[in-house]
Scaffold this active site. Structure first.
Site, PDB file in Angstrom:
ATOM      1  N   SER A  54     -20.010  32.642  -8.224  1.00 28.77           N
ATOM      2  CA  SER A  54     -20.965  32.958  -9.597  1.00 28.77           C
ATOM      3  C   SER A  54     -22.117  33.974  -9.292  1.00 28.77           C
ATOM      4  O   SER A  54     -22.109  35.378  -8.114  1.00 28.77           O
ATOM      5  CB  SER A  54     -22.131  31.442  -9.021  1.00 28.77           C
ATOM      6  OG  SER A  54     -22.250  30.784  -7.336  1.00 28.77           O
ATOM      7  N   GLY A  55     -23.099  34.517  -9.510  1.00 35.20           N
ATOM      8  CA  GLY A  55     -24.000  35.021  -9.963  1.00 35.20           C
ATOM      9  C   GLY A  55     -23.028  37.254 -10.161  1.00 35.20           C
ATOM     10  O   GLY A  55     -23.829  37.869  -9.876  1.00 35.20           O
ATOM     11  N   CYS A  56     -22.090  36.840 -10.681  1.00 31.51           N
ATOM     12  CA  CYS A  56     -21.389  38.290 -11.009  1.00 31.51           C
ATOM     13  C   CYS A  56     -21.291  37.952 -12.784  1.00 31.51           C
ATOM     14  O   CYS A  56     -20.789  37.127 -13.814  1.00 31.51           O
ATOM     15  CB  CYS A  56     -20.135  38.070 -10.837  1.00 31.51           C
ATOM     16  SG  CYS A  56     -20.241  38.650  -8.789  1.00 31.51           S
ATOM     17  N   VAL A  57     -21.604  39.072 -13.132  1.00 26.44           N
ATOM     18  CA  VAL A  57     -21.596  39.165 -14.881  1.00 26.44           C
ATOM     19  C   VAL A  57     -20.251  39.004 -15.365  1.00 26.44           C
ATOM     20  O   VAL A  57     -19.366  38.859 -16.474  1.00 26.44           O
ATOM     21  CB  VAL A  57     -22.056  40.844 -14.876  1.00 26.44           C
ATOM     22  CG1 VAL A  57     -22.303  40.745 -16.767  1.00 26.44           C
ATOM     23  CG2 VAL A  57     -22.895  40.745 -14.675  1.00 26.44           C
ATOM     24  N   SER A  58     -18.582  40.019 -14.797  1.00 24.62           N
ATOM     25  CA  SER A  58     -17.463  39.761 -15.080  1.00 24.62           C
ATOM     26  C   SER A  58     -17.327  38.372 -14.115  1.00 24.62           C
ATOM     27  O   SER A  58     -17.601  37.610 -13.566  1.00 24.62           O
ATOM     28  CB  SER A  58     -16.855  41.093 -14.507  1.00 24.62           C
ATOM     29  OG  SER A  58     -17.425  41.392 -13.481  1.00 24.62           O
TER      30      SER A  58
END
Length: 146
Positions: A54-58
């Site tokens: 979680s917390g990743c754009v990709s």
């Protein structure tokens, strides 16, 4: 690993040193893309919500298993640079006992000089991937203690 708690596992330290030697951000990117190419393929069936960072754009996935007291990570991302970051961390942290992974401070991320080269969202993603790997190692460490 030396007696200092802040010291890095040998392989991770070697990778950090490799990035420190490259002053040009373009070279750092090329290094990441090289890591992305050599990342072991992750089975599609492992790309499930429980393994998503979680917390990743990709889209980033990390799995961990414990084999003979050592953590084995697998990971993948749909973005090549991020895949390189995943490969960097897996290469540096694979085959270590959980307690050693849990002890690693995220300060090494600054040392690589990558934070300057990466967009804030990617730098944040790098940190989130690392924290996810640490969390999985901590889970193994807790399980071993029970």
């Amino acid at each position: 690993m030396s007696s200092s708690a802040s010291s890095l596992p040998q392989r991770l330290d070697k990778i950090v040193q490799r990035f420190k030697r490259r002053s040009d951000p373009k070279q750092k990117y090329q290094q990441l893309l090289w890591y992305a190419k050599k990342l072991e393929a992750m089975p599609e069936e492992a790309k499930i919500p429980e393994n998503k960072v979680s917390g990743c754009v990709s889209q980033v996935y990390i799995t961990a298993s414990l084999e003979n007291g050592k953590v084995k990570f697998l990971g993948d991302s749909d973005a090549q640079l991020v895949k390189g970051l995943v490969a960097f961390l897996i290469d540096g942290l694979n085959d270590l006992p959980p307690e050693e992974i849990v002890e690693v401070s995220p300060d090494f991320i600054e040392e690589t000089g990558l934070k300057v080269s990466l967009t804030p969202s990617r730098a944040n993603g790098f940190y989130n991937i690392f924290q996810t790997m640490k969390k999985k190692a901590l889970g193994f460490q807790m399980a071993q203690q029970n």
